[in-house]
Motif scaffolding. Structure first.
Motif, PDB file in Angstrom:
ATOM      1  N   LEU A  67       5.114   1.567   5.344  1.00 19.94           N
ATOM      2  CA  LEU A  67       4.565   0.353   4.564  1.00 19.94           C
ATOM      3  C   LEU A  67       5.769  -0.418   4.277  1.00 19.94           C
ATOM      4  N   ARG A  91       4.363  -7.553   8.952  1.00 21.52           N
ATOM      5  CA  ARG A  91       4.153  -6.953   7.798  1.00 21.52           C
ATOM      6  C   ARG A  91       3.106  -7.357   7.050  1.00 21.52           C
ATOM      7  N   GLN A  92       2.963  -8.566   6.555  1.00 17.14           N
ATOM      8  CA  GLN A  92       2.005  -9.325   5.945  1.00 17.14           C
ATOM      9  C   GLN A  92       0.679  -9.144   6.439  1.00 17.14           C
ATOM     10  N   LEU A 114      -0.374  -5.634   6.030  1.00 16.74           N
ATOM     11  CA  LEU A 114      -0.704  -5.178   4.579  1.00 16.74           C
ATOM     12  C   LEU A 114      -1.978  -5.455   4.174  1.00 16.74           C
ATOM     13  N   ARG A 115      -2.329  -6.836   4.591  1.00 14.07           N
ATOM     14  CA  ARG A 115      -3.503  -7.459   4.145  1.00 14.07           C
ATOM     15  C   ARG A 115      -4.828  -6.580   4.492  1.00 14.07           C
ATOM     16  N   THR A 152      -3.327   0.914  -0.300  1.00 11.99           N
ATOM     17  CA  THR A 152      -2.201   1.999  -0.430  1.00 11.99           C
ATOM     18  C   THR A 152      -2.144   2.896  -1.880  1.00 11.99           C
ATOM     19  N   TRP A 195      -4.678  -7.745  -8.827  1.00 14.31           N
ATOM     20  CA  TRP A 195      -4.555  -7.289  -7.307  1.00 14.31           C
ATOM     21  C   TRP A 195      -5.571  -8.335  -6.700  1.00 14.31           C
ATOM     22  N   ARG A 247      -6.480 -11.284  -7.257  1.00  9.67           N
ATOM     23  CA  ARG A 247      -5.808 -12.517  -7.161  1.00  9.67           C
ATOM     24  C   ARG A 247      -4.827 -12.668  -5.911  1.00  9.67           C
ATOM     25  N   ILE A 248      -4.187 -11.440  -5.868  1.00 11.42           N
ATOM     26  CA  ILE A 248      -3.327 -11.430  -4.708  1.00 11.42           C
ATOM     27  C   ILE A 248      -4.044 -11.373  -3.299  1.00 11.42           C
ATOM     28  N   TYR A 249      -4.952 -10.428  -3.167  1.00 11.00           N
ATOM     29  CA  TYR A 249      -5.583 -10.341  -2.075  1.00 11.00           C
ATOM     30  C   TYR A 249      -6.819 -11.307  -1.637  1.00 11.00           C
ATOM     31  N   GLN A 250      -6.978 -12.191  -2.597  1.00 13.11           N
ATOM     32  CA  GLN A 250      -8.052 -13.269  -2.786  1.00 13.11           C
ATOM     33  C   GLN A 250      -9.345 -12.711  -2.273  1.00 13.11           C
ATOM     34  N   ALA A 260      -6.502   0.608  -4.253  1.00 14.73           N
ATOM     35  CA  ALA A 260      -6.276   0.711  -2.781  1.00 14.73           C
ATOM     36  C   ALA A 260      -7.683   0.417  -2.261  1.00 14.73           C
TER      37      ALA A 260
END
Lengths: 255, 301
Positions: B51, B72-73, B76-77, B81, B101, B103-106, B145
């Motif tokens: 990761l 990486r990004q 990870l999208r 995890t 979370w 908000r970050i992953y939209q 996750a």
């Protein structure tokens, strides 16, 4: 757009956090105290508004208490608490496996701290106004009727805000490096107390990045400081952020 | 086609002994890969390297056929995890945690309700996660996750602290996700019995070395091979000589003669020879090695 989402997520973490409560309580403490004091002995308002520049005197008086007693401690504690949210909840590993660059995470977190300080200023300023207006309305004093010095009001806020920036940067740096909350808080308080002692006993006290907020409200206007403390504040802030960013990026274990 | 390919992964903490020693991982697309090993074997270090939580020192990692270093990004999208323990903000509720979370992953707001229902936490309301039981925290960690419906799940001991019912529920949930959405799952555990009913592929790691990697069937075949016959006699040494004369490889363990499973006729002939040479035979039995003992044997050797 990604950055805005990251910033929003950082801000959401501060909801009901210790830093958030500290901000509200710290910022409203003095205004509440002033309201109580005016209500208890409302003739004290007359001492202020009998003079010229009544708002300016009032602002400066209340800001002096704030900048000397509460603000530096508040900035140390809230900067540390926000930066330490991930350590305290063991969430660095989850945050670092989200699709965000390390730069985005770092900047969003720093900006969330700055926004918390701005929130502190906003609550405090509203408190200042209410602490003047409420007793005056109740007892028909003249304070709120005097011309409102908007420019002075903004200027004093901006100057004190700039003087806080080095403390934010250094506390942020320490909080990202040490898992134990007591280390950044302890170091911060030690540097603050050291700076207070230096201000009253050493002519080069302005070299200390923790001294500016106090220097601003204790300085003797007839003997101006030999340096521009705003430039020093900005310099320390940039230096602190750059070192913090470098150390953050070079951490081998991001969990 | 592999979802995760790691080649020659090696990792040292400071100047010490290698925590990982030349590990090659091949995790097929759509598989449930059980990554097994005792505590301290190197499972979490491997997962952290996969990761990017630990800086790679040696080796190459490719996920979704893309280099982890370069993409990486993007990787990870598409990855969910759960590493070591649930990552929860204790002063917030389960829903508030998921909102952060999201908000970050939209991803869609409806995902929050969906995952809370999936892990059985939809009725926790305003309860702060700091007041959750260990099992509830574990479930919420899994919900985080799953929130953005990832194609790959990397779960480090996700059933730690769950009661047997909770374990079964999580196992069923993972099976369903794998079957219905084709999610590739990498799940670590220190207990083979915990994952043997779930996984399609297995990797066994011990002291930083990958001792076995293959399908569950391959591991089960190994179990068959490891099934032995144990013969208890009054003179093990002489019995061993007789067995050796018959070109059968055998050994003495605690006075018992151990030999691989042979045909019934061969066993009968051996027994006849023991009796003819006046060796008393007290017991002949099949020793069945279960998967757990294969695992222990592998890690012991």
């Amino acid at each position: 757009m990604n950055f805005i989402n990251s910033l929003q997520s950082e801000w959401m973490k501060t909801r009901r956090s210790a830093a958030s409560w500290l901000c509200i309580i710290g910022a409203s403490f003095l205004p509440v105290l002033f309201i109580v004091s005016f209500l208890k002995d409302h003739s004290t308002i007359n001492d202020i508004h009998g003079q010229q520049n009544v708002w300016k005197i009032y602002f400066f008086q209340i800001w002096r208490f704030m900048a000397m007693a509460i603000l530096p401690f508040g900035v140390i504690l809230s900067s540390t608490l926000i930066a330490q949210i991930e350590y305290r909840n063991n969430t660095w590993k989850q945050l670092h496996t989200t699709p965000q660059s390390l730069t985005t995470i770092f900047t969003a977190k720093l900006l969330a701290i700055i926004l918390m300080v701005v929130k502190f200023f906003i609550i405090f300023n509203i408190g200042i106004l209410l602490s003047a207006i409420i007793p005056s309305l109740l007892f028909r004093h003249g304070l709120p009727t005097a011309a409102f010095p908007f420019y002075f009001f903004m200027e004093i806020n901006l100057k004190i805000f700039i003087s806080c920036l080095p403390v934010i940067a250094i506390q942020f740096l320490l909080s990202l490096q040490f898992k134990n909350f007591l280390i950044p808080v302890g170091v911060g308080l030690l540097l603050l107390v050291g700076s207070i002692i230096l201000i009253f006993g050493w002519k080069y006290a302005y070299l200390s990045p923790y001294s500016y907020t106090i220097l601003l409200v204790t300085g003797d206007k007839t003997k101006p400081l030999p340096v521009n403390i705003y430039a020093f504040s900005a310099g320390y802030f940039i230096l602190g952020v750059v070192i913090s960013y470098y150390l953050y990026l070079s951490k081998k274990d991001k969990s | 086609m592999n979802c995760i390919e790691a080649k020659a992964l090696t990792y040292h903490f400071s100047e010490g002994e290698a925590v990982l020693n030349n590990i090659d991982l091949n995790i097929p697309n759509g598989s449930i890969y059980g990554f097994l090993g005792a505590n301290g074997a190197g499972k979490t270090t491997t997962m952290k390297l996969l990761l990017g939580l630990l800086k790679k020192q040696q080796g190459d990692i490719r996920i979704f056929n893309q280099s982890l270093h370069e993409n990486r990004q993007n990787i990870l999208r598409r990855t969910g995890t759960f590493i070591e323990s649930p990552s929860l903000y204790g002063h917030l509720t389960a829903e508030e945690n998921l909102k952060i979370w999201r908000r970050i992953y939209q991803c869609s707001a409806s995902n929050i309700k969906e995952v809370l229902e999936l892990v059985g936490l939809s009725s926790t309301g305003k309860k702060k996660t700091a007041k959750f039981s260990l099992g509830m925290k574990q479930r919420l960690g899994i919900a985080i996750a799953l929130l953005h419906k990832p194609q790959l799940l990397i779960l480090d001991e996700p059933t730690n602290g769950l009661d047997p019912t909770g374990m079964i529920e999580i196992r069923d949930l993972l099976k369903r996700l794998n079957k219905e959405s084709g999610t590739t799952i990498l799940i670590s555990s220190h207990l083979l019995s915990e994952v043997e009913k779930l996984v399609t592929d297995v990797g066994i790691i011990h002291k930083g070395n990958l001792l076995f990697q293959g399908t569950m069937q391959a591991l089960q075949a190994r179990q068959q091979q490891a099934t032995n016959i144990s013969i208890d006699t009054n003179d093990g040494q002489r019995a061993l000589e007789i067995v050796s004369r018959n070109n059968i490889k055998a050994s003495l363990q605690n006075g018992q003669l151990i030999l691989p499973v042979t045909e019934r006729e061969v066993m009968s002939r051996l027994n006849e020879q023991f009796v003819n040479e006046q060796i008393e035979v007290y017991q002949i039995k099949i020793v069945n090695n279960d998967l757990e003992s294969i695992f222990i044997d592998l890690t012991k050797n």
